[in-house]
Design a protein around this motif. Structure first.
Motif, PDB file in Angstrom:
ATOM      1  N   GLY A  91       0.825  -1.208   0.000  1.00  0.00           N
ATOM      2  CA  GLY A  91       0.000   0.000   0.000  1.00  0.00           C
ATOM      3  C   GLY A  91       0.858   1.256   0.000  1.00  0.00           C
ATOM      4  O   GLY A  91       2.008   1.246   0.451  1.00  0.00           O
ATOM      5  N   SER A  92       0.303   2.304  -0.517  1.00  0.00           N
ATOM      6  CA  SER A  92       1.012   3.591  -0.558  1.00  0.00           C
ATOM      7  C   SER A  92      -0.001   4.712  -0.347  1.00  0.00           C
ATOM      8  O   SER A  92      -1.152   4.620  -0.792  1.00  0.00           O
ATOM      9  CB  SER A  92       1.750   3.771  -1.891  1.00  0.00           C
ATOM     10  OG  SER A  92       0.847   3.734  -2.973  1.00  0.00           O
ATOM     11  N   ASP A  93       0.444   5.745   0.341  1.00  0.00           N
ATOM     12  CA  ASP A  93      -0.422   6.884   0.645  1.00  0.00           C
ATOM     13  C   ASP A  93       0.419   8.164   0.554  1.00  0.00           C
ATOM     14  O   ASP A  93       1.471   8.266   1.199  1.00  0.00           O
ATOM     15  CB  ASP A  93      -1.019   6.732   2.053  1.00  0.00           C
ATOM     16  CG  ASP A  93      -2.096   7.787   2.331  1.00  0.00           C
ATOM     17  OD1 ASP A  93      -2.303   8.646   1.467  1.00  0.00           O
ATOM     18  OD2 ASP A  93      -2.701   7.731   3.416  1.00  0.00           O
ATOM     19  N   MET A  94      -0.020   9.083  -0.268  1.00  0.00           N
ATOM     20  CA  MET A  94       0.722  10.328  -0.465  1.00  0.00           C
ATOM     21  C   MET A  94      -0.269  11.489  -0.480  1.00  0.00           C
ATOM     22  O   MET A  94      -1.352  11.389  -1.079  1.00  0.00           O
ATOM     23  CB  MET A  94       1.514  10.297  -1.773  1.00  0.00           C
ATOM     24  CG  MET A  94       2.367  11.539  -2.014  1.00  0.00           C
ATOM     25  SD  MET A  94       3.294  11.436  -3.557  1.00  0.00           S
ATOM     26  CE  MET A  94       1.946  11.461  -4.746  1.00  0.00           C
ATOM     27  N   SER A  95       0.090  12.562   0.199  1.00  0.00           N
ATOM     28  CA  SER A  95      -0.795  13.736   0.238  1.00  0.00           C
ATOM     29  C   SER A  95       0.045  15.018   0.189  1.00  0.00           C
ATOM     30  O   SER A  95       1.185  15.049   0.671  1.00  0.00           O
ATOM     31  CB  SER A  95      -1.660  13.719   1.501  1.00  0.00           C
ATOM     32  OG  SER A  95      -0.851  13.811   2.667  1.00  0.00           O
ATOM     33  N   ARG A 116      -3.955  14.399  -3.359  1.00  0.00           N
ATOM     34  CA  ARG A 116      -4.230  13.209  -2.569  1.00  0.00           C
ATOM     35  C   ARG A 116      -4.088  11.974  -3.457  1.00  0.00           C
ATOM     36  O   ARG A 116      -4.683  11.899  -4.538  1.00  0.00           O
ATOM     37  CB  ARG A 116      -5.657  13.243  -1.996  1.00  0.00           C
ATOM     38  CG  ARG A 116      -5.907  14.341  -0.978  1.00  0.00           C
ATOM     39  CD  ARG A 116      -5.198  14.040   0.333  1.00  0.00           C
ATOM     40  NE  ARG A 116      -5.576  14.998   1.364  1.00  0.00           N
ATOM     41  CZ  ARG A 116      -4.975  16.129   1.548  1.00  0.00           C
ATOM     42  NH1 ARG A 116      -3.975  16.495   0.738  1.00  0.00           N
ATOM     43  NH2 ARG A 116      -5.363  16.939   2.532  1.00  0.00           N
ATOM     44  N   TYR A 117      -3.285  10.970  -2.974  1.00  0.00           N
ATOM     45  CA  TYR A 117      -3.106   9.717  -3.731  1.00  0.00           C
ATOM     46  C   TYR A 117      -2.992   8.560  -2.745  1.00  0.00           C
ATOM     47  O   TYR A 117      -2.243   8.647  -1.760  1.00  0.00           O
ATOM     48  CB  TYR A 117      -1.845   9.774  -4.603  1.00  0.00           C
ATOM     49  CG  TYR A 117      -1.544   8.457  -5.298  1.00  0.00           C
ATOM     50  CD1 TYR A 117      -2.267   8.074  -6.413  1.00  0.00           C
ATOM     51  CD2 TYR A 117      -0.550   7.618  -4.808  1.00  0.00           C
ATOM     52  CE1 TYR A 117      -2.010   6.858  -7.035  1.00  0.00           C
ATOM     53  CE2 TYR A 117      -0.287   6.406  -5.413  1.00  0.00           C
ATOM     54  CZ  TYR A 117      -1.016   6.018  -6.532  1.00  0.00           C
ATOM     55  OH  TYR A 117      -0.757   4.827  -7.134  1.00  0.00           O
ATOM     56  N   LYS A 118      -3.727   7.520  -3.003  1.00  0.00           N
ATOM     57  CA  LYS A 118      -3.715   6.362  -2.121  1.00  0.00           C
ATOM     58  C   LYS A 118      -4.057   5.108  -2.924  1.00  0.00           C
ATOM     59  O   LYS A 118      -5.014   5.111  -3.707  1.00  0.00           O
ATOM     60  CB  LYS A 118      -4.717   6.542  -0.984  1.00  0.00           C
ATOM     61  CG  LYS A 118      -4.727   5.401   0.025  1.00  0.00           C
ATOM     62  CD  LYS A 118      -5.713   5.679   1.149  1.00  0.00           C
ATOM     63  CE  LYS A 118      -5.689   4.555   2.173  1.00  0.00           C
ATOM     64  NZ  LYS A 118      -6.659   4.813   3.286  1.00  0.00           N
ATOM     65  N   ASP A 119      -3.276   4.081  -2.749  1.00  0.00           N
ATOM     66  CA  ASP A 119      -3.575   2.800  -3.407  1.00  0.00           C
ATOM     67  C   ASP A 119      -3.138   1.651  -2.499  1.00  0.00           C
ATOM     68  O   ASP A 119      -2.343   1.843  -1.577  1.00  0.00           O
ATOM     69  CB  ASP A 119      -2.899   2.693  -4.774  1.00  0.00           C
ATOM     70  CG  ASP A 119      -1.371   2.650  -4.660  1.00  0.00           C
ATOM     71  OD1 ASP A 119      -0.859   2.710  -3.534  1.00  0.00           O
ATOM     72  OD2 ASP A 119      -0.708   2.566  -5.705  1.00  0.00           O
ATOM     73  N   SER A 120      -3.687   0.479  -2.778  1.00  0.00           N
ATOM     74  CA  SER A 120      -3.348  -0.731  -2.008  1.00  0.00           C
ATOM     75  C   SER A 120      -3.530  -1.952  -2.894  1.00  0.00           C
ATOM     76  O   SER A 120      -4.408  -1.992  -3.766  1.00  0.00           O
ATOM     77  CB  SER A 120      -4.236  -0.852  -0.762  1.00  0.00           C
ATOM     78  OG  SER A 120      -5.593  -0.987  -1.125  1.00  0.00           O
TER      79      SER A 120
END
Length: 224
Positions: A91-95, A116-120
């Motif tokens: 998973g990755s989460d970037m803001s 906002r970016y988020k994936d898993s």
């Protein structure tokens, strides 16, 4: 169109590669060996013991030379179990908060600049297999060769004709003379480098086989 022809050719090639030759009775590889003993003329003397007799009351009846027959008692049992679990998580989460400068948020077209970016990714695989086999019975084999250390090379087959086809048992391997029992039998577990084959021919055996197209789908040629 060329891709379809290439795929069709691959299917046919995989199907042809899985075709096996059917076993036949009286295979020369399993043909028995007959000892070549030169005939000798013996004058009748009226005695119970004759010099041309193969064995006497005190001789060892166990197989020990080329052409002798030995009985292999089949007592095979195997069991195997295998399971595998594979799980992958990522998973990755970037803001990026709105950019603040000069006493206020910097905007483009009246909208503040933010991100906002988020994936898993979650992948899980499970596999299991259980297999057990047993084989019992007996088969008589022929001594094909006597090695320099006294071990015997044996080979033999047995065919049984049934209503819907034929069944056969084949065996090859190495036997120690010391492992042969007084009744000229040996356990299959004591046959070294043993190759035991039990199968059949005919409509009943063919009905249990997988077709060549299904074999392609379960082979390494299937890309999915």
């Amino acid at each position: 169109m060329a891709k379809w022809w290439l795929l069709l050719g691959s299917v046919l090639l995989a199907g042809c590669s899985t075709v096996q030759h059917k076993p036949i009775a009286d295979d020369p590889f399993y043909a028995p060996v007959y000892p070549d003993t030169p005939p000798t003329k013996i004058a009748p003397t009226g005695s119970i013991y004759m010099d041309n007799q193969v064995s006497s009351l005190y001789s060892d009846m166990r197989a020990h030379k080329v052409g002798d027959i030995i009985t292999v008692v089949l007592r095979e049992s195997t069991s195997a179990s295998k399971s595998a679990n594979n799980e992958i998580k990522k998973g990755s989460d970037m803001s990026l908060d709105p950019i603040y400068a000069g006493g206020g948020n910097i905007t483009i077209g009246g909208n503040p600049i933010d991100l906002r970016y988020k994936d898993s990714i979650n992948t899980k695989r499970e596999a299991g297999a259980d297999q057990s086999n047993s084989l019992s019975g007996s088969i008589s084999a022929n001594v094909m060769q006597v090695l320099s250390n006294g071990n015997l090379v044996i080979r033999g087959e047995k065919w049984i004709t049934l209503n819907n086809g034929e069944e056969f048992v084949r065996i090859t391997g190495l036997v120690r003379s010391q492992d042969i029992g007084p009744d000229n039998t040996i356990e299959s577990q004591r046959v070294a480098n043993a190759r035991i084959q039990y199968s059949g021919t005919g409509s009943f055996a063919d009905s249990q086989k997988v077709g060549w197209l299904n074999q392609f789908f379960f082979s390494d040629w299937w890309p999915f």
